[in-house]
Design a protein around this motif. Structure first.
Motif, PDB file in Angstrom:
ATOM      1  N   SER A 130       0.811  -1.215   0.000  1.00  0.00           N
ATOM      2  CA  SER A 130       0.000   0.000   0.000  1.00  0.00           C
ATOM      3  C   SER A 130       0.844   1.265   0.000  1.00  0.00           C
ATOM      4  O   SER A 130       0.460   2.277   0.580  1.00  0.00           O
ATOM      5  CB  SER A 130      -0.926   0.005   1.224  1.00  0.00           C
ATOM      6  OG  SER A 130      -0.166  -0.139   2.423  1.00  0.00           O
ATOM      7  N   GLY A 131       2.007   1.206  -0.647  1.00  0.00           N
ATOM      8  CA  GLY A 131       2.801   2.402  -0.846  1.00  0.00           C
ATOM      9  C   GLY A 131       2.433   3.072  -2.159  1.00  0.00           C
ATOM     10  O   GLY A 131       1.412   2.741  -2.777  1.00  0.00           O
ATOM     11  N   PRO A 132       3.246   4.009  -2.642  1.00  0.00           N
ATOM     12  CA  PRO A 132       2.945   4.684  -3.911  1.00  0.00           C
ATOM     13  C   PRO A 132       2.815   3.730  -5.084  1.00  0.00           C
ATOM     14  O   PRO A 132       1.971   3.933  -5.963  1.00  0.00           O
ATOM     15  CB  PRO A 132       4.143   5.624  -4.095  1.00  0.00           C
ATOM     16  CG  PRO A 132       4.657   5.862  -2.717  1.00  0.00           C
ATOM     17  CD  PRO A 132       4.432   4.577  -1.982  1.00  0.00           C
ATOM     18  N   ALA A 133       3.624   2.665  -5.124  1.00  0.00           N
ATOM     19  CA  ALA A 133       3.534   1.695  -6.225  1.00  0.00           C
ATOM     20  C   ALA A 133       2.220   0.942  -6.166  1.00  0.00           C
ATOM     21  O   ALA A 133       1.523   0.783  -7.178  1.00  0.00           O
ATOM     22  CB  ALA A 133       4.710   0.727  -6.175  1.00  0.00           C
ATOM     23  N   GLY A 134       1.851   0.449  -4.986  1.00  0.00           N
ATOM     24  CA  GLY A 134       0.632  -0.329  -4.849  1.00  0.00           C
ATOM     25  C   GLY A 134      -0.611   0.476  -5.167  1.00  0.00           C
ATOM     26  O   GLY A 134      -1.490   0.023  -5.917  1.00  0.00           O
ATOM     27  N   TYR A 135      -0.707   1.694  -4.619  1.00  0.00           N
ATOM     28  CA  TYR A 135      -1.909   2.494  -4.851  1.00  0.00           C
ATOM     29  C   TYR A 135      -1.992   3.005  -6.288  1.00  0.00           C
ATOM     30  O   TYR A 135      -3.081   3.117  -6.849  1.00  0.00           O
ATOM     31  CB  TYR A 135      -1.974   3.651  -3.858  1.00  0.00           C
ATOM     32  CG  TYR A 135      -2.599   3.255  -2.542  1.00  0.00           C
ATOM     33  CD1 TYR A 135      -3.835   2.622  -2.508  1.00  0.00           C
ATOM     34  CD2 TYR A 135      -1.954   3.508  -1.334  1.00  0.00           C
ATOM     35  CE1 TYR A 135      -4.412   2.237  -1.312  1.00  0.00           C
ATOM     36  CE2 TYR A 135      -2.521   3.132  -0.124  1.00  0.00           C
ATOM     37  CZ  TYR A 135      -3.749   2.499  -0.116  1.00  0.00           C
ATOM     38  OH  TYR A 135      -4.328   2.117   1.065  1.00  0.00           O
ATOM     39  N   VAL A 162      -1.263 -11.186  -9.912  1.00  0.00           N
ATOM     40  CA  VAL A 162      -0.842 -10.594  -8.642  1.00  0.00           C
ATOM     41  C   VAL A 162       0.217  -9.539  -8.936  1.00  0.00           C
ATOM     42  O   VAL A 162       1.146  -9.774  -9.732  1.00  0.00           O
ATOM     43  CB  VAL A 162      -0.267 -11.657  -7.678  1.00  0.00           C
ATOM     44  CG1 VAL A 162       0.466 -11.000  -6.510  1.00  0.00           C
ATOM     45  CG2 VAL A 162      -1.382 -12.554  -7.152  1.00  0.00           C
ATOM     46  N   ILE A 163       0.052  -8.379  -8.315  1.00  0.00           N
ATOM     47  CA  ILE A 163       1.076  -7.324  -8.382  1.00  0.00           C
ATOM     48  C   ILE A 163       1.702  -7.216  -7.003  1.00  0.00           C
ATOM     49  O   ILE A 163       1.028  -6.921  -6.018  1.00  0.00           O
ATOM     50  CB  ILE A 163       0.475  -5.973  -8.814  1.00  0.00           C
ATOM     51  CG1 ILE A 163      -0.076  -6.072 -10.236  1.00  0.00           C
ATOM     52  CG2 ILE A 163       1.524  -4.867  -8.711  1.00  0.00           C
ATOM     53  CD1 ILE A 163      -0.787  -4.808 -10.703  1.00  0.00           C
ATOM     54  N   PHE A 164       3.005  -7.464  -6.941  1.00  0.00           N
ATOM     55  CA  PHE A 164       3.743  -7.487  -5.674  1.00  0.00           C
ATOM     56  C   PHE A 164       4.449  -6.146  -5.507  1.00  0.00           C
ATOM     57  O   PHE A 164       5.351  -5.803  -6.271  1.00  0.00           O
ATOM     58  CB  PHE A 164       4.748  -8.637  -5.704  1.00  0.00           C
ATOM     59  CG  PHE A 164       5.215  -9.084  -4.349  1.00  0.00           C
ATOM     60  CD1 PHE A 164       4.389  -9.843  -3.540  1.00  0.00           C
ATOM     61  CD2 PHE A 164       6.469  -8.747  -3.889  1.00  0.00           C
ATOM     62  CE1 PHE A 164       4.816 -10.264  -2.285  1.00  0.00           C
ATOM     63  CE2 PHE A 164       6.903  -9.158  -2.644  1.00  0.00           C
ATOM     64  CZ  PHE A 164       6.069  -9.925  -1.830  1.00  0.00           C
ATOM     65  N   ALA A 165       4.020  -5.349  -4.504  1.00  0.00           N
ATOM     66  CA  ALA A 165       4.552  -3.998  -4.313  1.00  0.00           C
ATOM     67  C   ALA A 165       4.779  -3.732  -2.830  1.00  0.00           C
ATOM     68  O   ALA A 165       4.260  -2.765  -2.261  1.00  0.00           O
ATOM     69  CB  ALA A 165       3.602  -2.965  -4.904  1.00  0.00           C
ATOM     70  N   THR A 166       5.570  -4.582  -2.212  1.00  0.00           N
ATOM     71  CA  THR A 166       5.740  -4.534  -0.755  1.00  0.00           C
ATOM     72  C   THR A 166       6.829  -3.576  -0.289  1.00  0.00           C
ATOM     73  O   THR A 166       7.009  -3.382   0.918  1.00  0.00           O
ATOM     74  CB  THR A 166       6.063  -5.936  -0.220  1.00  0.00           C
ATOM     75  OG1 THR A 166       7.157  -6.475  -0.977  1.00  0.00           O
ATOM     76  CG2 THR A 166       4.866  -6.856  -0.350  1.00  0.00           C
ATOM     77  N   GLY A 167       7.569  -2.968  -1.218  1.00  0.00           N
ATOM     78  CA  GLY A 167       8.540  -1.945  -0.833  1.00  0.00           C
ATOM     79  C   GLY A 167       9.783  -2.497  -0.161  1.00  0.00           C
ATOM     80  O   GLY A 167      10.166  -3.659  -0.337  1.00  0.00           O
ATOM     81  N   SER A 168      10.397  -1.646   0.647  1.00  0.00           N
ATOM     82  CA  SER A 168      11.620  -2.028   1.353  1.00  0.00           C
ATOM     83  C   SER A 168      11.538  -1.540   2.793  1.00  0.00           C
ATOM     84  O   SER A 168      10.688  -0.715   3.141  1.00  0.00           O
ATOM     85  CB  SER A 168      12.857  -1.430   0.671  1.00  0.00           C
ATOM     86  OG  SER A 168      12.797  -0.006   0.684  1.00  0.00           O
ATOM     87  N   ALA A 169      12.418  -2.063   3.618  1.00  0.00           N
ATOM     88  CA  ALA A 169      12.452  -1.701   5.033  1.00  0.00           C
ATOM     89  C   ALA A 169      13.836  -1.187   5.395  1.00  0.00           C
ATOM     90  O   ALA A 169      14.849  -1.641   4.846  1.00  0.00           O
ATOM     91  CB  ALA A 169      12.100  -2.908   5.896  1.00  0.00           C
TER      92      ALA A 169
END
Length: 336
Positions: free
Chosen positions: A9-14, A106-113
């Protein structure tokens, strides 16, 4: 059965959700139960996202992106993905509440930590003097002596930014040379508020209720010293959130998900990736958003091709059935 499930749910996901929803794909977006909105939820003012000349707060930007995605028909679930099965024509996504959702793509957009030091008191003092984001927390360290750990561009950028608030900024680096680009090094070296501590690593963080210093260990002879501080910023890099797809999706040498060329296509048909989870270099909100656009368009094209192939297969099957000789009526015989 869903057409598209977006994880993250970051900029890529939204952004992927906005494009997929406008294409009438009715996407389901799975946001984290505790970290919905991604890293920008921890960012105060964003001045470099196009369209906001006066800047915008990170949480406000993420709220607007979510509202836009929902306006076009995106369904948002606040839960955590516990298991993925991505091979085959139907993908399954299992959530923490036990629900299992199926989709063609499926679109995988989990970002980084943010990468952590792994020290005992690091988590305990998080938010009490330990931070991973200068732009988020720098304001709270006015006229204090603080330190930044790291030797790359991010560390130099953090240290330089923090001089706006702190009275002194130490940069602690385990080597005697920096990894940062020359322009970032020159900028830090020229700042009179910044002092470098070379060949040292942080062995411990001290403070009862808030950071009051760190224990430094020499990387050359192992000796330890105490450095009084009012705050500590950790800038040693980011790790892509790929734990859910290990053993299923191919990874690049940097640890990010490998995609084909400038696309979002992974090694599995119908599975796409976007944002920081595929980007070891830029990691900006706007590049993540652009990446989400690509993923949604790739998914849309994949679904269109899938529908066409399914229709053609159905038509061929019907034609074969129509042209097949039908069984003759049974012939009755009488034996005398």
């Amino acid at each position: 059965m869903r057409q598209v499930i977006i994880i993250g749910s970051g900029p890529a996901g939204y952004t992927a959700a906005i494009y997929a929803a406008r294409a009438s794909l009715q996407p389901l977006l799975v946001a984290s139960s505790v970290e919905a909105g991604g890293e920008l939820m921890n960012t105060t003012e964003i001045e470099n996202f196009p369209g906001f000349p006066e800047g915008i707060q990170g949480p406000e930007l993420m709220m607007k992106l979510q509202e836009q995605a929902e306006r076009f028909g995106t369904e948002v679930l606040y839960d955590d993905v516990t298991e993925l099965k991505l091979d085959g024509d139907v993908k399954t996504v299992t959530l923490g509440n036990g629900q299992v959702h199926e989709a063609h793509t499926v679109i995988f957009a989990t970002g980084s930590a943010y990468r952590k030091l792994g020290l005992h008191d690091e988590e305990r003092l998080s938010g009490h003097g330990v931070s991973w984001c200068a732009t988020c927390d720098g304001f709270f360290f006015k006229e204090k002596t603080i330190a930044v750990i790291g030797g790359g561009d991010s560390a130099m950028e953090e240290a330089t930014f923090l001089t706006r608030f702190a009275s002194k900024v130490y940069v602690i680096h385990r080597k005697d040379t920096l990894r940062a680009s020359k322009i970032m090094q020159d900028r830090a070296f020229a700042n009179e508020k910044i002092e470098f501590i070379w060949n040292s690593e942080v062995a411990g963080i001290t403070g009862a209720d808030a950071v009051d210093g760190v224990t430094l260990r020499s990387t050359t002879d192992g000796t330890e010293t105490h450095l009084p501080l009012g705050g500590l910023f950790i800038a040693i890099g980011n790790d892509p959130r790929t734990h859910l797809i290990h053993g299923q999706l191919e990874l690049a040498p940097e640890g990010t998900i490998a995609v084909k060329g400038r696309s979002s296509k992974t090694n599995l048909p119908g599975v796409f990736a976007a944002g920081d989870v595929i980007d070891p270099t830029y990691r900006q909100a706007i590049t993540a958003a652009g990446s989400g656009t690509i993923a949604a368009l790739d998914a849309e094209h994949y679904l269109a091709d899938l529908e066409q192939a399914t229709g053609e297969a159905s038509a061929i099957g019907e034609a074969q059935t129509a042209g097949r000789p039908q069984p003759a009526d049974p012939v009755l015989t009488t034996t005398v």
